[in-house]
Design an enzyme around this catalytic site. Structure first.
Site, PDB file in Angstrom:
ATOM      1  N   GLY A  33     -71.419  66.233 -34.966  1.00 52.52           N
ATOM      2  CA  GLY A  33     -72.423  65.347 -35.659  1.00 52.52           C
ATOM      3  C   GLY A  33     -72.920  65.769 -36.978  1.00 52.52           C
ATOM      4  O   GLY A  33     -73.136  67.140 -37.286  1.00 52.52           O
ATOM      5  N   HIS A  75     -46.459 117.225 -14.858  1.00 52.92           N
ATOM      6  CA  HIS A  75     -45.360 116.407 -14.974  1.00 52.92           C
ATOM      7  C   HIS A  75     -45.235 115.876 -13.304  1.00 52.92           C
ATOM      8  O   HIS A  75     -45.093 116.909 -12.720  1.00 52.92           O
ATOM      9  CB  HIS A  75     -44.089 116.543 -15.415  1.00 52.92           C
ATOM     10  N   SER A 120     -43.069 123.915  -7.682  1.00 57.84           N
ATOM     11  CA  SER A 120     -42.412 122.652  -7.981  1.00 57.84           C
ATOM     12  C   SER A 120     -41.694 121.996  -6.617  1.00 57.84           C
ATOM     13  O   SER A 120     -41.479 122.827  -5.664  1.00 57.84           O
ATOM     14  CB  SER A 120     -41.306 122.572  -8.748  1.00 57.84           C
TER      15      SER A 120
END
Length: 458
Positions: free
Chosen positions: A139, A362, A404
């Site tokens: 507008g 890890h 481990s």
């Protein structure tokens, strides 16, 4: 003077091609509607009234007690939408802000300036406008030779001259509240769309010789109304730059701010270094002097000072000062890592508390565990916490050495200073100062390999 706000949120948003109401699509971690409400709060409205329609219950669920609600069952234009708020506001003295719920980039500062401009100029209505390089679809603000606002003309109703005007209506207004609802009684649907235009009240005010003003935005981007996924991506891009710039001003270093995604509620202290392709989401908090490297994703997590996170994911967890995580680690919800813990590559931690100076370098899974300080996990350690139906806890004391490829079958307790031999499956509690060996003795059968298929044939 008392302020009120009407937020227009009834539309379906057909061009979004989504089952979700348009205003509930997110920009930088918040719905567009929430962004609008945060900006509206800067004018301290005594009442917010949200006009709802399509999937109204979803919109109500997002806002809850932040707003009153009125239902627009048929979407017959912006004027019609504002009419729905009459039952809540019509008899009240004050100023009313009208704003669309799909304008996430509008700032609280701009809305406060709009209100101040409106009050200082004693306007009955003030339009928030912007200067557009390409005004097509908007507008137009039509002014007279004295630079006064005469009317607003929609694109489909604009003549050739009016279509060349670059000042556009943003769809945000401030009105004298009582005069707004009086004027709404006199608008009609005699226009190209067959709708009740809110903009028609401006013409009514002008016909009555009442004062109408316009406040021009400094930044055109704030005027963006999101109607499709292209505009949504534009809003996301602008918001990302805005958020990242604020963090840089506050002392955060970005390797590549254009490739870093930070949501609106994230907090970052000074001297943090963020590499490219990092995502920080939710209510995450990053402590001073931490480093987040390429590929890191943090969701609703609290990160301490001098933490280094390398290409890892952390969710809904607490990370203390001096911790290192990664690369390729995953800290899942409900975890707590105390000071100077090291979680290395391909380690997953879930729902566990890990004490100071503990290391899992890890290939380890630590789930539903309470781990003391100065513990060392050898590679390949697994806490077996799930039997297919229930989760069980593993408790590990201080200064424990886990060999481990240890398999720790919960529920299980390992006392202080204990050790598990590499390759062990531990099923019973281990007393402090003990070594647990849970593996078969090695057996060697000489010459047996010659009978196996792999053996080279002459």
């Amino acid at each position: 003077m008392t302020n009120y706000a009407i937020i227009l949120a009834a539309g379906k948003g057909t061009r979004m091609k989504s089952d979700l109401p348009k205003v509930l699509h997110q920009v930088s971690g918040l719905t567009m509607l929430e962004h609008v409400f945060r900006s509206v709060a800067h004018i301290t409205p005594q009442m917010n009234v949200t006009v709802i329609g399509h999937k109204a219950e979803l919109v109500q669920e997002v806002l809850k007690e932040k707003s009153e609600f009125v239902l627009q069952t048929e979407q017959l234009g912006t004027g019609h939408a504002v009419m729905m708020a009459e039952e809540k506001l019509a008899d009240l003295e004050g100023n009313t802000l009208v704003i669309a719920g799909d304008t996430p980039l509008i700032t609280g500062e701009s809305l406060k300036n709009l209100i101040d401009f409106h009050v200082n100029h004693k306007n009955v209505a003030t339009i928030l406008t912007a200067k557009a390089e390409d005004p097509f679809g908007y507008g137009r603000i039509i002014r007279n030779h004295d630079d006064e606002v005469v009317k607003i003309v929609e694109q489909k109703d604009a003549n050739e001259y009016e279509q060349k005007v670059k000042e556009i209506n943003t769809g945000t207004y401030v009105f004298d509240n009582k005069r707004l609802f009086e004027a709404l009684k006199n608008i009609n649907t005699n226009n190209a769309q067959g709708e009740y235009y809110l903009t028609d009240v401006i013409s009514i005010f002008r016909e009555n010789k009442e004062k109408v003003g316009a406040y021009v935005l400094r930044d055109f981007n704030e005027s963006l109304g999101v109607n499709d996924r292209v505009a949504l991506a534009t809003a996301e891009s602008v918001m990302r730059r805005r958020i990242n710039k604020a963090h840089m001003i506050n002392g955060v270093t970005f390797q590549n701010p254009d490739a870093t995604y930070i949501e609106a509620d994230v907090s970052i202290a000074a001297d943090v270094m963020i590499e490219a392709n990092v995502s920080l989401k939710g209510n995450s908090c990053i402590g001073a002097k931490s480093v987040l490297t390429n590929g890191t994703c943090i969701v609703d997590a609290q990160i301490g000072e001098s933490v280094v996170i390398t290409n890892s994911t952390i969710e809904e967890s607490s990370i203390a000062d001096g911790v290192t995580v990664g690369p390729y680690a995953h800290i899942r919800p409900g975890s707590q890592l105390d000071k100077n813990v090291h979680i290395g590559n391909f380690v997953e931690v879930k729902g566990s508390h890990i004490g100071e100076n503990t290391k899992a370098g890890h290939l380890t899974y630590i789930g539903n565990a309470v781990v003391g300080s100065d513990v060392n996990f050898g590679a390949g350690t697994i806490t077996v916490n799930y039997d297919g139906k229930n989760k069980y806890k593993t408790v590990i004391g201080n200064n424990v050495f886990v060999g481990s490829n240890s398999t720790l079958i919960a529920p299980l307790e390992i006392g202080d200073n204990a050790l598990t031999a590499a390759g062990s499956t531990i099923t019973k509690n281990v007393e402090p100062d003990s070594i647990a060996i849970g593996r078969s003795r090695q057996v060697i059968k000489e010459g047996y390999a010659k009978r196996l298929p792999h053996y080279p044939q002459k």
